[in-house]
Design a protein around this motif. Structure first.
Motif, short mmCIF file in Angstrom:
data_model
loop_
_atom_site.label_atom_id
_atom_site.label_comp_id
_atom_site.label_asym_id
_atom_site.label_seq_id
_atom_site.Cartn_x
_atom_site.Cartn_y
_atom_site.Cartn_z
N PHE A 128 0.82 -1.21 0.00
CA PHE A 128 0.00 0.00 0.00
C PHE A 128 0.86 1.26 0.00
CE2 PHE A 128 -2.54 -3.35 1.95
CZ PHE A 128 -3.66 -3.30 1.17
N ARG A 129 1.88 1.28 -0.84
CA ARG A 129 2.81 2.41 -0.86
C ARG A 129 2.15 3.70 -1.34
NH1 ARG A 129 8.44 1.52 -3.62
NH2 ARG A 129 8.70 0.41 -1.67
N GLY A 130 1.36 3.66 -2.37
CA GLY A 130 0.80 4.88 -2.94
C GLY A 130 -0.59 5.21 -2.43
N SER A 131 -1.09 4.49 -1.45
CA SER A 131 -2.45 4.74 -0.98
C SER A 131 -2.48 5.89 0.02
CB SER A 131 -3.03 3.47 -0.36
OG SER A 131 -2.20 3.01 0.67
N GLY A 132 -3.69 6.32 0.34
CA GLY A 132 -3.87 7.48 1.20
C GLY A 132 -3.75 7.15 2.68
N LEU A 133 -3.95 8.17 3.48
CA LEU A 133 -3.80 8.07 4.92
C LEU A 133 -4.86 7.16 5.53
CD1 LEU A 133 -2.37 9.12 7.49
CD2 LEU A 133 -4.09 10.93 7.56
N ILE A 134 -6.08 7.26 5.08
CA ILE A 134 -7.16 6.44 5.65
C ILE A 134 -6.94 4.97 5.33
CG2 ILE A 134 -9.65 5.98 5.59
CD1 ILE A 134 -10.03 8.99 5.11
N THR A 135 -6.54 4.66 4.10
CA THR A 135 -6.27 3.27 3.72
C THR A 135 -5.11 2.71 4.52
OG1 THR A 135 -6.99 3.83 1.48
CG2 THR A 135 -5.79 1.76 1.76
N LYS A 136 -4.06 3.48 4.70
CA LYS A 136 -2.91 3.02 5.48
C LYS A 136 -3.30 2.80 6.94
CE LYS A 136 0.94 4.64 2.76
NZ LYS A 136 2.24 5.26 2.77
N ALA A 137 -4.15 3.65 7.49
CA ALA A 137 -4.60 3.48 8.87
C ALA A 137 -5.43 2.21 9.03
CB ALA A 137 -5.39 4.69 9.33
N LEU A 138 -6.33 1.97 8.08
CA LEU A 138 -7.15 0.75 8.14
C LEU A 138 -6.29 -0.50 7.97
CD1 LEU A 138 -10.30 1.86 6.13
CD2 LEU A 138 -10.08 1.54 8.60
N VAL A 139 -5.34 -0.46 7.05
CA VAL A 139 -4.43 -1.60 6.86
C VAL A 139 -3.60 -1.81 8.11
CG1 VAL A 139 -2.40 -2.38 5.56
CG2 VAL A 139 -4.37 -1.48 4.37
N GLY A 140 -3.15 -0.74 8.73
CA GLY A 140 -2.37 -0.85 9.97
C GLY A 140 -3.17 -1.48 11.09
N LEU A 141 -4.43 -1.07 11.25
CA LEU A 141 -5.27 -1.67 12.29
C LEU A 141 -5.53 -3.15 12.02
CD1 LEU A 141 -7.87 1.18 12.89
CD2 LEU A 141 -6.10 0.39 14.46
N ALA A 142 -5.89 -3.46 10.79
CA ALA A 142 -6.21 -4.85 10.45
C ALA A 142 -4.99 -5.76 10.56
CB ALA A 142 -6.79 -4.93 9.04
N SER A 143 -3.86 -5.31 10.03
CA SER A 143 -2.67 -6.17 10.09
C SER A 143 -2.12 -6.25 11.51
CB SER A 143 -1.60 -5.66 9.12
OG SER A 143 -1.24 -4.35 9.43
N GLY A 144 -2.34 -5.22 12.33
CA GLY A 144 -1.94 -5.30 13.74
C GLY A 144 -2.74 -6.35 14.48
N LYS A 145 -4.05 -6.44 14.19
CA LYS A 145 -4.88 -7.47 14.81
C LYS A 145 -4.47 -8.86 14.34
CE LYS A 145 -7.73 -4.89 17.16
NZ LYS A 145 -7.85 -4.95 18.59
N VAL A 146 -4.19 -8.99 13.06
CA VAL A 146 -3.75 -10.29 12.53
C VAL A 146 -2.39 -10.66 13.12
CG1 VAL A 146 -3.00 -11.47 10.42
CG2 VAL A 146 -5.08 -10.11 10.41
N GLY A 147 -1.50 -9.70 13.27
CA GLY A 147 -0.18 -9.95 13.84
C GLY A 147 -0.24 -10.42 15.27
N LYS A 148 -1.22 -9.92 16.05
CA LYS A 148 -1.35 -10.36 17.43
C LYS A 148 -1.81 -11.80 17.53
CE LYS A 148 -1.88 -6.10 19.93
NZ LYS A 148 -2.62 -5.35 20.90
#
Length: 150
Positions: A87-107
């Motif tokens: 998600f290199r070229g995506s916006g701030l909202i997309t990066k925030a959602l990806v961060g939350l989702a992948s953080g939950k998956v990582g836990k």
């Protein structure tokens, strides 16, 4: 430091020599026992033995049920990797959602899950190396076919 003095009933020179020899033998036995016990003790706390005992994936990455080091690291690293690669070229909202989702998956991931995923991906690329036996191959026991024992 006070030492205990032993009282021996020695009457002549021969008894004295026997007692000296027996005390030397006793001292040598105690010395050997002390050296062997010290070697066992030092080996128990050597670097190689400590690594062998405590650096296993289950002991190192999962200290107890509440503290799981591998899942904590994955919950921090996975969002960074996802946002910087996929998600290199995506916006701030997309990066925030990806961060939350992948953080939950990582836990939810721990060392056992990661090794299982790695082994399954590895098996896709390596495939099975089992050789199929050739059918119709006769075993040669060294007896010629036209002999009388055949």
């Amino acid at each position: 430091m006070k030492t205990k003095s032993r009282r021996y009933n020695i009457n002549n020179l021969d008894e004295l020599h026997k007692m000296v020899c027996s005390l030397k033998d006793e001292g040598n036995l105690k010395k050997e026992a002390l050296i062997s016990d010290t070697k066992v003790y030092v080996k128990q706390f050597s670097l190689g033995n400590i690594i062998k005992r405590y650096a296993t994936p289950s002991a190192f990455l999962k200290v107890d049920e509440k503290l799981n080091i591998s899942s904590s690291v994955m919950s921090l690293v996975l969002p960074l990797v996802m946002n910087s690669t996929i998600f290199r070229g995506s916006g701030l909202i997309t990066k925030a959602l990806v961060g939350l989702a992948s953080g939950k998956v990582g836990k939810s991931l721990d060392a056992e899950h990661l090794s299982g995923i790695f082994n399954s991906v590895k098996s896709l690329f390596t495939g099975s190396k089992k050789k199929k036996p050739k059918e119709g191959y006769a075993v040669d026991y060294g007896i010629p076919p036209d002999s009388e024992t055949y």
